[in-house]
Write an enzyme that holds these catalytic residues in place. Sequence first.
Site, PDB file in Angstrom:
ATOM      1  N   HIS A  60       0.876  -1.179   0.000  1.00  0.00           N
ATOM      2  CA  HIS A  60       0.000   0.000   0.000  1.00  0.00           C
ATOM      3  C   HIS A  60       0.910   1.226   0.000  1.00  0.00           C
ATOM      4  CE1 HIS A  60      -3.581  -2.430   1.206  1.00  0.00           C
ATOM      5  NE2 HIS A  60      -2.664  -3.170   1.784  1.00  0.00           N
ATOM      6  N   PHE A  61       1.166   1.775  -1.183  1.00  0.00           N
ATOM      7  CA  PHE A  61       2.053   2.942  -1.258  1.00  0.00           C
ATOM      8  C   PHE A  61       1.275   4.261  -1.169  1.00  0.00           C
ATOM      9  CE2 PHE A  61       6.132   0.900  -3.250  1.00  0.00           C
ATOM     10  CZ  PHE A  61       6.382   0.271  -2.039  1.00  0.00           C
ATOM     11  N   ARG A  62      -0.057   4.158  -1.007  1.00  0.00           N
ATOM     12  CA  ARG A  62      -0.882   5.292  -0.547  1.00  0.00           C
ATOM     13  C   ARG A  62      -1.058   6.453  -1.513  1.00  0.00           C
ATOM     14  NH1 ARG A  62      -2.979   2.235   3.229  1.00  0.00           N
ATOM     15  NH2 ARG A  62      -1.802   1.953   5.128  1.00  0.00           N
ATOM     16  N   HIS A 234      -2.636 -12.489   2.737  1.00  0.00           N
ATOM     17  CA  HIS A 234      -2.310 -12.573   4.174  1.00  0.00           C
ATOM     18  C   HIS A 234      -3.115 -13.610   4.971  1.00  0.00           C
ATOM     19  CE1 HIS A 234      -5.672  -9.857   3.955  1.00  0.00           C
ATOM     20  NE2 HIS A 234      -4.968  -8.769   3.764  1.00  0.00           N
ATOM     21  N   ASP A 307       2.316  -6.948   2.584  1.00  0.00           N
ATOM     22  CA  ASP A 307       1.176  -6.131   3.026  1.00  0.00           C
ATOM     23  C   ASP A 307       1.711  -4.868   3.705  1.00  0.00           C
ATOM     24  OD1 ASP A 307      -1.328  -5.152   3.534  1.00  0.00           O
ATOM     25  OD2 ASP A 307      -1.797  -6.544   5.158  1.00  0.00           O
ATOM     26  N   HIS A 311       1.397   3.721   8.294  1.00  0.00           N
ATOM     27  CA  HIS A 311       0.620   4.814   8.884  1.00  0.00           C
ATOM     28  C   HIS A 311       1.610   5.647   9.690  1.00  0.00           C
ATOM     29  CE1 HIS A 311      -3.250   3.032   7.791  1.00  0.00           C
ATOM     30  NE2 HIS A 311      -2.774   1.868   8.193  1.00  0.00           N
TER      31      HIS A 311
HETATM   32  C1  NCD Z   1      -4.208  -2.148   5.099  1.00  0.00           C
HETATM   33  C2  NCD Z   1      -4.007  -0.648   4.901  1.00  0.00           C
HETATM   34  O1  NCD Z   1      -3.685   0.041   5.861  1.00  0.00           O
HETATM   35  O2  NCD Z   1      -4.148  -0.192   3.767  1.00  0.00           O
HETATM   36  N1  NCD Z   1      -4.205  -2.448   6.491  1.00  0.00           N
HETATM   37  C3  NCD Z   1      -3.943  -3.622   7.073  1.00  0.00           C
HETATM   38  O3  NCD Z   1      -4.124  -3.727   8.281  1.00  0.00           O
HETATM   39  N2  NCD Z   1      -3.486  -4.647   6.387  1.00  0.00           N
HETATM   40  C4  NCD Z   1      -5.473  -2.551   4.435  1.00  0.00           C
HETATM   41  C5  NCD Z   1      -5.576  -4.015   4.191  1.00  0.00           C
HETATM   42  O4  NCD Z   1      -4.940  -4.530   3.279  1.00  0.00           O
HETATM   43  O5  NCD Z   1      -6.321  -4.679   4.891  1.00  0.00           O
HETATM   44 ZN    ZN Z   2      -3.234  -5.103   2.402  1.00  0.00          ZN
END
Ligand code: NCD
Ligand code: ZN
Length: 438
Positions: A60-62, A234, A307, A311
């Site tokens: 997740h590179f946001r 996951h 994954d 944050h």
């Molecule tokens: C991921 C996220 O923050 O984008 N968070 C996580 O806990 N894995 C979202 C996700 O893939 O479930």
């Molecule tokens: Zn994820």
Amino acid sequence: MASSLLIKHCRILDRGKLKESHIFIRQGKIKSIGKAERAQKTIEAEGNIVIPGLIDCHVHFRQPGGEQKEDFYSGSRAAAKGGITSIFDMPNTNPATTTLAALKQKRELAKRHCIVNYGLHFGATPDNADMVRKADTKSVKIYMGSSTGNLLVNTPEALARIFMAAKQSGKVCMVHAEDEECLRNLKEMYKEQTANHAEAELHTKIRDSSCAAKAIKDALRLQAKIGNKLYFCHTSTKEEMALLRKAKQRSTKVFCEVTPHHLFLDVRAYRKYGNFVKVNPPLRHAEDREALWKGIADGTVDTISTDHAPHLPEEKGQGYWDAPSGMPGVETMLPLLLDAVNKGKLSLTKVVELTAWNPAKIFGIVNKGYIKVGYDADLVLADMNLSTRLESIESKSKWSPFQDMILQGWPVVTIINGDIAYYRGALYNTRGKPVAFA
Ligand code: NCD
Ligand code: ZN
């Protein structure tokens, strides 16, 4: 950038054994293996090993919309430092990657900023099956349960529409398998009981293993009817391992991913890190971890991906109900796995299988995942004797649950399309390219 590069005196895997060799690279491709040809630039490997650059199927590179947490540049620099040469980005951005316009926008951003090679996962909604069919990707992400962002496909009819669209357009369904109703019921129940004094441990109770098992069963049942390619993101519990072991006997189109945090951490980590290790699916128990390692050993697990879900520390430092779920992973996956190789928990060949060969196979990636003449020169030089801890963090999350651990086995040089992206502590601005598919 040099147009030819020689990696001299390295060791590469040859049918499970390390053999001394040289790798000659020209114009981004592996040109020869075994001959020390004259090159514009030479890296003296001094017996360190070279493995195919890792392909991380799940980050997740946001970008767009969450650049304060990460972006393609910061995330890909962190990846390159961790020996990852290709990433697949998830669609829970803002806007979410659920329309062709959003996909195009993200592709432009990745092209401009990503220093490693990249692929994108399209995102499913209850109503975008048509778009899933048209999207120019090899995969579609489906959230059966809510997580960070607002993507959700939680009716059997909607799930069937997406599975069908994916099958018709040759896409892999990447499923976040936690049952929404199960999660909601438990959340309500625990919310009443714990009110304001909820602790991070609660996460494992609310997102109970039964919710994951329910979603996996539903998805498998549907897959048996439709016959689509189905990749479980996951997986984290012993129940899931048992279900998938069985499903994989009936279908070669079912795949299973595990993450480093579910392999190397369990509920005991809450005591030390609190909500910093709040993640979906949650950390599980020691026997679940054991089951994942067994799944790796017996071939139930197809891939290890991060994954990587960064944050900011101030967000993670909030109370249980407000802290977002997710933790970073791209900088520590390979060191953790190499350390595990050194400890005899798995073989180096298995690491390469799960982080390079299988991702390439599952998505049909062209010219990546192997050290072969003609293939893209996406390579990692690793020092199996280097024993140290993570000294600095590139990810904007500026934290890692593994930063205090001394690990033995580290990537020291990362090469992307024949260019040096990371060299013994220094990062360089290579240009990532879109991953190509068969
Ligand atoms: C991921 C996220 O923050 O984008 N968070 C996580 O806990 N894995 C979202 C996700 O893939 O479930
Ligand atoms: Zn994820």
